[in-house]
Design an enzyme around this catalytic site. Sequence first.
Site, PDB file in Angstrom:
ATOM      1  N   GLU A 354      -0.342  -2.832   5.488  1.00 40.35           N
ATOM      2  CA  GLU A 354      -0.892  -3.375   4.238  1.00 40.35           C
ATOM      3  C   GLU A 354       0.209  -3.447   3.175  1.00 40.35           C
ATOM      4  OE1 GLU A 354      -4.153  -1.507   1.730  1.00 40.35           O
ATOM      5  OE2 GLU A 354      -5.350  -3.004   2.746  1.00 40.35           O
ATOM      6  N   HIS A 385      -1.619   8.034  29.241  1.00 40.83           N
ATOM      7  CA  HIS A 385      -2.583   7.585  30.255  1.00 40.83           C
ATOM      8  C   HIS A 385      -3.240   6.271  29.856  1.00 40.83           C
ATOM      9  CE1 HIS A 385      -2.155  11.442  32.251  1.00 40.83           C
ATOM     10  NE2 HIS A 385      -2.178  11.983  31.050  1.00 40.83           N
ATOM     11  N   LYS A 504     -12.842 -11.200   1.820  1.00 42.80           N
ATOM     12  CA  LYS A 504     -13.997 -10.644   1.103  1.00 42.80           C
ATOM     13  C   LYS A 504     -14.833 -11.770   0.490  1.00 42.80           C
ATOM     14  CE  LYS A 504     -11.538  -6.401  -0.141  1.00 42.80           C
ATOM     15  NZ  LYS A 504     -10.949  -5.610  -1.207  1.00 42.80           N
TER      16      LYS A 504
HETATM   17  O1  F6P Z   1      -9.404  -4.155   0.976  1.00 45.16           O
HETATM   18  C1  F6P Z   1      -8.270  -3.357   1.030  1.00 45.16           C
HETATM   19  C2  F6P Z   1      -8.381  -2.207   0.073  1.00 45.16           C
HETATM   20  O2  F6P Z   1      -8.288  -2.693  -1.219  1.00 45.16           O
HETATM   21  C3  F6P Z   1      -7.323  -1.129   0.323  1.00 45.16           C
HETATM   22  O3  F6P Z   1      -6.115  -1.436  -0.253  1.00 45.16           O
HETATM   23  C4  F6P Z   1      -7.999   0.065  -0.228  1.00 45.16           C
HETATM   24  O4  F6P Z   1      -7.406   1.270   0.198  1.00 45.16           O
HETATM   25  C5  F6P Z   1      -9.397  -0.135   0.306  1.00 45.16           C
HETATM   26  O5  F6P Z   1      -9.613  -1.530   0.211  1.00 45.16           O
HETATM   27  C6  F6P Z   1     -10.477   0.608  -0.423  1.00 45.16           C
HETATM   28  O6  F6P Z   1     -10.508   0.255  -1.775  1.00 45.16           O
HETATM   29  P1  F6P Z   1     -11.313   1.119  -2.820  1.00 45.16           P
HETATM   30  O7  F6P Z   1     -10.711   2.478  -2.859  1.00 45.16           O
HETATM   31  O8  F6P Z   1     -11.177   0.387  -4.112  1.00 45.16           O
HETATM   32  O9  F6P Z   1     -12.742   1.185  -2.355  1.00 45.16           O
END
Ligand code: F6P
Length: 539
Positions: A354, A385, A504
């Site tokens: 990421e 394994h 998203k």
């Molecule tokens: O969608 C990726 C992300 O933004 C990550 O970078 C982050 O760790 C995760 O989602 C969770 O985000 P949040 O802590 O805002 O729920």
Amino acid sequence: MTTENAWRRLSEHAEEVKSLHLKELLKDEARIDSLKHRHDHLLLDFSKQRIVPETFKRLAQLAEASDLTKHIERLFEGDIVNQSEQRPALHTALRAPKSTQIEYEGRNVIDEVYESLGRMDEIVTQIHAGQWRGFSGEPITTIVNIGVGGSDLGPMMACKALAEFRAPTEQKLEFIFVSSMDGSQLAEVLDHLNPANTLFILASKSFTTIDTLANGATAREWLCNASGLDDALLMKRHFIGVTAVPDKANEWGIPCENQLHFAQWVGGRYSLWSAIGLPIALKIGMTGFRQLLDGAHSMDQHFRHTPFERNLPVLLALTEIWNINFLDIHAHAILPYDGRLAHLPAYLEQLEMESNGKSVTQSGEPVTRRTCPVLWGEVGPNAQHAFYQLLHQGTERVMCDFILPARRYDDHSDELKKQHRLALANCLAQSRTLALGDDVIKHAENAPAHKRYPGNQPSTTFLLDELNPYNFGALIALYEHKVYTQAVIWNINPFDQWGVELGKVMANELLESIENQETGNFDGATNALLTEIHALNQF
Ligand code: F6P
């Protein structure tokens, strides 16, 4: 020297080194000695990398030409290193001593760090003493952390790694981590939990992540149905919110006094040191949590002040850059030889991919060189394994991290001690065989082709004196700084993650179509799958 000159000198050098086999390189004792480096309780052995001392010299020139020293200072000083979001990335401040001064937006950030640690201490003390009670007056005995990505992987990894450093508590605490959006983990655990003594930690930096809020809503519905009590009381007794956006946690209904906060300058995947680490502090106590921070701080100091030729995160970063950009190796396996580190590969998948899974530079130009490789892993002996066959005889070149705590089970049974020796032997055997290939066996040349081992797979061995909170903190900080160093050299931003955002938005559009049982106006393949799904569901 310009960066382009440094890259060119390395390419020329690679032409000489590429043809060398590790079975030749490992005959040189002086070389082996010069490629071992230690900080505190961690030794990194680079001797099974396809490098010679000159390689490090030229890689160090690349680091210098990339102004790495200046960029390290910028990170620690709180400069805007996250350009696209116009923020610093101050995870190092989370483990800095109280006397440190780091100004951001007119305040010393260390004040808010210690304010949050103080609040965390209060909550931990209350729960450990059995004073935090559920709706029926029973003390809390089960902690369910609901989060995803950085709000899940770090605490889950650390709680498993450090389980034997469990703090003494009035009641034994059980820890459960729930992240999956589809509710399968939560549905499974709710069947066995007692609502009266279960506390949910809703961990989300943004407090908008749908995965976490959906799991939170299911937990809330379960508590409400099981207790028949009013929502406000349940929120007060059974939910803690950890976030950088308190307004959102308020909106969700978590009372202020049940919230722990951290700053926007803490990146999600760098947040286990912040209030997101609450489950860790609950598991190993504040003393253990501070040891974890101290170990990370020690690595921070090492990274900031040690010359490149002895600087572990820099050497690790440069070795991998050598593999990726000069030896064309684009797969990286993380192989801990200790079951306590079972979640380390998943944690590093997020930390590395990421952060550095990027293809535009800081100024928005396409990168001209490969960046982060595909990274995955598994507890080493189990992976032997499963996928080691590919490492030994497949067509892919893979670089490996062998991670090995040298001492374990001092006070345990003879059989457990033997198991530790087994793990040690297997770790050394695998890195040796991957490097040397069938040079480790006599008369290999007479063996049939399917029994031949080419070897020459490069690896680094991470030898920890032992696994404890301090050493574990140092190990994770080492990886964080490695990732930053690589980002500086590739000139990319390791602190944003715009690539995950589009998915998203798309999911929201599809959710609407699924809820309304419409086929929607998507591509043909998606429309066809929606038709199949609608035929099988009545929502
Ligand atoms: O969608 C990726 C992300 O933004 C990550 O970078 C982050 O760790 C995760 O989602 C969770 O985000 P949040 O802590 O805002 O729920």
